[in-house]
Design a protein around this motif. Structure first.
Motif, PDB file in Angstrom:
ATOM      1  N   SER A  26      86.923 -67.508 -37.154  1.00 36.81           N
ATOM      2  CA  SER A  26      87.254 -68.875 -36.753  1.00 36.81           C
ATOM      3  C   SER A  26      87.587 -68.994 -35.266  1.00 36.81           C
ATOM      4  CB  SER A  26      88.394 -69.429 -37.604  1.00 36.81           C
ATOM      5  OG  SER A  26      89.501 -68.581 -37.531  1.00 36.81           O
ATOM      6  N   ILE A  29      83.414 -68.661 -33.811  1.00 35.35           N
ATOM      7  CA  ILE A  29      82.544 -69.829 -34.022  1.00 35.35           C
ATOM      8  C   ILE A  29      82.700 -70.882 -32.911  1.00 35.35           C
ATOM      9  CG2 ILE A  29      82.289 -71.859 -35.527  1.00 35.35           C
ATOM     10  CD1 ILE A  29      82.557 -70.071 -37.934  1.00 35.35           C
ATOM     11  N   ARG A 263      75.880 -70.327 -38.768  1.00 35.46           N
ATOM     12  CA  ARG A 263      77.065 -70.321 -37.913  1.00 35.46           C
ATOM     13  C   ARG A 263      78.179 -69.475 -38.560  1.00 35.46           C
ATOM     14  NH1 ARG A 263      80.961 -74.427 -37.625  1.00 35.46           N
ATOM     15  NH2 ARG A 263      81.873 -74.684 -35.557  1.00 35.46           N
ATOM     16  N   PHE A 293      89.214 -73.434 -48.017  1.00 34.77           N
ATOM     17  CA  PHE A 293      90.422 -72.986 -47.329  1.00 34.77           C
ATOM     18  C   PHE A 293      90.115 -72.001 -46.192  1.00 34.77           C
ATOM     19  CE2 PHE A 293      91.480 -74.455 -51.541  1.00 34.77           C
ATOM     20  CZ  PHE A 293      92.577 -75.288 -51.317  1.00 34.77           C
ATOM     21  N   GLY A 294      88.934 -72.166 -45.574  1.00 33.43           N
ATOM     22  CA  GLY A 294      88.642 -71.422 -44.358  1.00 33.43           C
ATOM     23  C   GLY A 294      88.110 -70.021 -44.563  1.00 33.43           C
ATOM     24  N   VAL A 321      84.850 -73.927 -52.689  1.00 34.35           N
ATOM     25  CA  VAL A 321      84.512 -72.623 -52.101  1.00 34.35           C
ATOM     26  C   VAL A 321      85.670 -71.679 -52.438  1.00 34.35           C
ATOM     27  CG1 VAL A 321      83.796 -71.403 -50.026  1.00 34.35           C
ATOM     28  CG2 VAL A 321      83.441 -73.881 -50.198  1.00 34.35           C
ATOM     29  N   ARG A 323      87.335 -67.628 -53.495  1.00 31.40           N
ATOM     30  CA  ARG A 323      87.230 -66.159 -53.384  1.00 31.40           C
ATOM     31  C   ARG A 323      87.945 -65.493 -54.542  1.00 31.40           C
ATOM     32  NH1 ARG A 323      88.168 -67.478 -47.832  1.00 31.40           N
ATOM     33  NH2 ARG A 323      86.093 -67.496 -46.927  1.00 31.40           N
ATOM     34  N   GLN A 356      79.445 -74.761 -44.459  1.00 34.88           N
ATOM     35  CA  GLN A 356      80.348 -75.918 -44.446  1.00 34.88           C
ATOM     36  C   GLN A 356      79.809 -77.127 -43.683  1.00 34.88           C
ATOM     37  OE1 GLN A 356      84.583 -75.278 -44.519  1.00 34.88           O
ATOM     38  NE2 GLN A 356      84.842 -76.529 -42.698  1.00 34.88           N
ATOM     39  N   GLY A 373      92.876 -75.659 -41.130  1.00 33.52           N
ATOM     40  CA  GLY A 373      92.373 -74.799 -40.054  1.00 33.52           C
ATOM     41  C   GLY A 373      91.759 -75.735 -39.018  1.00 33.52           C
ATOM     42  N   TRP A 374      91.977 -75.439 -37.733  1.00 38.54           N
ATOM     43  CA  TRP A 374      91.613 -76.423 -36.720  1.00 38.54           C
ATOM     44  C   TRP A 374      90.113 -76.722 -36.686  1.00 38.54           C
ATOM     45  CZ3 TRP A 374      93.275 -80.539 -34.989  1.00 38.54           C
ATOM     46  CH2 TRP A 374      92.746 -81.138 -33.850  1.00 38.54           C
ATOM     47  N   THR A 376      88.026 -76.708 -39.108  1.00 38.78           N
ATOM     48  CA  THR A 376      87.699 -77.572 -40.246  1.00 38.78           C
ATOM     49  C   THR A 376      88.181 -78.999 -39.997  1.00 38.78           C
ATOM     50  OG1 THR A 376      87.719 -75.709 -41.754  1.00 38.78           O
ATOM     51  CG2 THR A 376      88.023 -77.871 -42.739  1.00 38.78           C
ATOM     52  N   PHE A 393      98.946 -71.113 -43.071  1.00 45.75           N
ATOM     53  CA  PHE A 393      99.447 -70.131 -42.082  1.00 45.75           C
ATOM     54  C   PHE A 393      99.062 -70.593 -40.672  1.00 45.75           C
ATOM     55  CE2 PHE A 393      95.614 -68.697 -44.321  1.00 45.75           C
ATOM     56  CZ  PHE A 393      94.694 -68.631 -43.284  1.00 45.75           C
ATOM     57  N   HIS A 396      98.652 -74.293 -38.990  1.00 46.45           N
ATOM     58  CA  HIS A 396      98.205 -75.336 -39.926  1.00 46.45           C
ATOM     59  C   HIS A 396      99.221 -76.457 -40.139  1.00 46.45           C
ATOM     60  CE1 HIS A 396      95.609 -71.997 -42.014  1.00 46.45           C
ATOM     61  NE2 HIS A 396      95.200 -72.292 -40.816  1.00 46.45           N
TER      62      HIS A 396
HETATM   63  N1  UDP Z   1      83.517 -71.763 -42.652  1.00 46.91           N
HETATM   64  C1  UDP Z   1      82.279 -71.904 -43.232  1.00 46.91           C
HETATM   65  N2  UDP Z   1      82.149 -71.563 -44.539  1.00 46.91           N
HETATM   66  C2  UDP Z   1      83.166 -71.091 -45.290  1.00 46.91           C
HETATM   67  C3  UDP Z   1      84.443 -70.960 -44.687  1.00 46.91           C
HETATM   68  C4  UDP Z   1      84.587 -71.317 -43.366  1.00 46.91           C
HETATM   69  O1  UDP Z   1      81.320 -72.327 -42.594  1.00 46.91           O
HETATM   70  O2  UDP Z   1      82.968 -70.819 -46.467  1.00 46.91           O
HETATM   71  C5  UDP Z   1      83.671 -72.097 -41.229  1.00 46.91           C
HETATM   72  C6  UDP Z   1      84.195 -73.497 -41.050  1.00 46.91           C
HETATM   73  O3  UDP Z   1      83.135 -74.414 -40.906  1.00 46.91           O
HETATM   74  C7  UDP Z   1      85.018 -73.358 -39.778  1.00 46.91           C
HETATM   75  C8  UDP Z   1      85.504 -71.914 -39.804  1.00 46.91           C
HETATM   76  O4  UDP Z   1      84.623 -71.232 -40.674  1.00 46.91           O
HETATM   77  O5  UDP Z   1      84.211 -73.546 -38.641  1.00 46.91           O
HETATM   78  C9  UDP Z   1      86.921 -71.779 -40.331  1.00 46.91           C
HETATM   79  O6  UDP Z   1      87.796 -72.104 -39.316  1.00 46.91           O
HETATM   80  P1  UDP Z   1      89.156 -72.863 -39.567  1.00 46.91           P
HETATM   81  O7  UDP Z   1      89.807 -72.996 -38.229  1.00 46.91           O
HETATM   82  O8  UDP Z   1      88.911 -74.117 -40.285  1.00 46.91           O
HETATM   83  O9  UDP Z   1      89.982 -71.945 -40.546  1.00 46.91           O
HETATM   84  P2  UDP Z   1      90.386 -70.381 -40.560  1.00 46.91           P
HETATM   85  O10 UDP Z   1      89.181 -69.632 -40.952  1.00 46.91           O
HETATM   86  O11 UDP Z   1      90.892 -70.025 -39.189  1.00 46.91           O
HETATM   87  O12 UDP Z   1      91.457 -70.319 -41.583  1.00 46.91           O
END
Ligand code: UDP
Length: 493
Positions: A26, A29, A263, A293-294, A321, A323, A356, A373-374, A376, A393, A396
């Motif tokens: 994250s 990207i 991406r 949830f990121g 989505v 895990r 996503q 998550g920023w 998102t 965390f 957030h």
């Molecule tokens: N993401 C995605 N598919 C997933 C999970 C995450 O494409 O199944 C991408 C989402 O689009 C975003 C990044 O991963 O760009 C996650 O960043 P975010 O800051 O939202 O959360 P973090 O991963 O830091 O908790």
């Protein structure tokens, strides 16, 4: 997009900029998206990273843009890691995290040498490489810090450090108001990162990060003026450095479906996304909830059970989505749940990683459940979706304040306690709480409708921000102009 549209007046003054991402999905990207925006503006761009991390974005930058990646071999053997485990993600076992940091430390002299050899005009460095500010100073070039976070969150941390209002309450659950911010935002100590409550190693790292920010030429954010304008001004005034919002970066550069699918992810099989797409295309406009949830989170089994029950009894169609934890009881519960919702065609589960950006822009999606998550949050602005906020965390809980209290486009699920990204924590949000929040966001009633309209207005503003004359576009031009001016001063022609 016509590249000439972005060309800056003087071709003799081509800027050379190095981007140094951190080793987590994250953070990679958005900084790679940003590097692509610089390249679009005729900047000579080099991204420095390690083999596995480069593989996360290599194909997207190979398509149509002149960006070099300098790939370094991660010293896996030296730090005792299996080859290829060099990215922080939901799959990183907690005991491996310090080893990734140790590997990065070993790579530091090599990166410093590269900075010298490449003779760049500027370094855009992730916040987690604070030492780059000193290297840039030695080289006589500007260093710009990249925060993979909201501007509001940086202002909130600054406020807490300055005024320590969180130390003046009687207990962890007593509310306090953040001092000096543009809005009246209430929080509790439980919602703050552990390092802010009780100094630890991470607090020491954050102090170094903050010092490096103060010594930097400025900061770049994946945000836009219409989203966080008050906080941009506040940041400049209080933190004392320049800042440029250049977002939404994802919308600026990811135009075709392949960009969106690849991406941050190695696509393993062709047509990986087809199942969900077919399912989603049969749904009515705005009728489906997207739940994710990121890239870092994993929930304990009892929380997965609560989410599953809430989704099912909410009555809304959903894409989740999710895990696995490979816990036997959970596996059979989730398998039965998946079978059931597949049968009723009410839900679609995506295991592990979802494309996503593509999902969010599908017309059937009407709202989301997000950990705030920023990336998102900003991606939801691209498409104008209201959300159920479920902070976990990092920063957030600050982002939740922006979404719920400032922008008024979200409903909190009610999480009370911050936890580490690679721990489960003790809090379990109940199915009733989840269902209630989903109901508000997806409902056609006044509250839901108001949020939807405000989210749509932000989406329109986001689209304008990155166009010629828009706020982020103007910021980009201004930043390039300033960097060129510095270059001219350094090397008189
Ligand atoms: N993401 C995605 N598919 C997933 C999970 C995450 O494409 O199944 C991408 C989402 O689009 C975003 C990044 O991963 O760009 C996650 O960043 P975010 O800051 O939202 O959360 P973090 O991963 O830091 O908790």
């Amino acid at each position: 997009m016509d590249r000439s549209e972005y060309q800056i007046e003087d071709d003799n003054l081509k800027l050379k900029v190095i981007f140094l991402p951190f080793l987590s999905i994250s953070h990679i990207i958005p900084i790679v998206d940003m590097a692509r925006i610089f390249a679009m503006h005729d900047v000579d761009v080099t991204i420095i990273t390690t083999t596995s991390n480069a593989a996360l974005f290599q194909s997207s930058i190979s398509r149509g843009q002149n960006i070099r990646t300098h790939v370094m071999k991660f010293p896996a053997e030296q730090v005792g890691l299996p080859v290829g485990v060099e990215t922080f993600s939901a799959d990183t076992p907690p005991d491996m995290s310090p080893k990734i940091y140790a590997g990065l430390e070993i790579l530091r002299p090599e990166i410093e040498n590269l900075f010298k050899e490449l003779q760049a005009d500027c370094i855009v460095s992730d916040m987690f490489h604070p030492w780059t500010v000193d290297t840039a100073e030695k080289l006589g070039i500007p260093r710009i810090i990249f925060y993979a976070a909201s501007v509001l969150s940086r202002c909130a941390v600054h406020s807490l450090e300055q005024h320590e209002v969180h130390t003046k309450v009687e207990c962890d659950s007593e509310k306090f108001t953040l001092v000096g911010l543009p809005h009246e935002l209430e929080m509790t100590r439980l919602q703050l990162p552990d390092w802010m409550r009780k100094p630890n190693m991470y607090a020491m790292l954050m102090k170094v990060v903050n010092d490096s920010a103060r010594k930097s030429f400025g900061a770049v954010f994946n945000s836009f003026h219409e989203l966080e304008g008050d906080y941009e001004e506040h940041y400049k005034r209080v933190c004392g450095t320049k800042c440029w919002s250049l977002g939404p970066v994802s919308m600026w550069v990811n135009h075709d479906d392949l960009d969106k699918v690849e991406r941050g992810h190695h696509v393993k099989t062709q047509g990986e996304e087809e199942g969900w797409l077919e399912w989603l295309n049969k749904k009515k406009e705005g009728s489906v909830l997207y739940v994710s949830f990121g890239s870092l989170n994993r929930f304990p089994s009892d929380q997965l059970v609560e989410i599953a029950h809430a989704l099912e009894s909410s009555g809304y169609d959903f894409i989740w989505v999710v895990r696995k934890n490979n816990d036997e009881g959970e596996n059979s519960f989730m398998e039965e749940f998946e079978e059931r919702v597949k049968g009723s065609k009410k839900g679609y589960l995506i295991w592990g990683w979802a494309p996503q950006l593509l999902i969010l822009e599908n017309r059937a999606i009407g709202g989301m459940v997000s950990h705030c998550g920023w990336n998102t949050v900003v991606e939801s602005m691209n498409v104008g979706l209201p959300m159920v906020t479920w902070p976990l965390f990092a920063e957030h809980f600050f982002n939740e304040k922006l979404v719920v209290d400032v922008l008024k486009i979200g409903v909190p699920v009610g999480t009370k306690e911050w936890r580490n990204w690679n721990e489960f924590g003790s809090e379990v949000v109940t199915r009733e709480e989840i269902e209630k929040a989903i109901g508000v966001v997806m409902d056609g009633g006044e509250e839901g409708e108001g949020m939807r309209q405000r989210a749509k207005a932000l989406s329109n503003a986001a689209k304008k921000a990155i166009k010629l004359g828009g706020s982020s576009h103007n910021n980009m031009m201004e930043l390039i102009r300033e960097l060129k001016e510095l270059k001219l001063r350094r090397k008189p022609q």
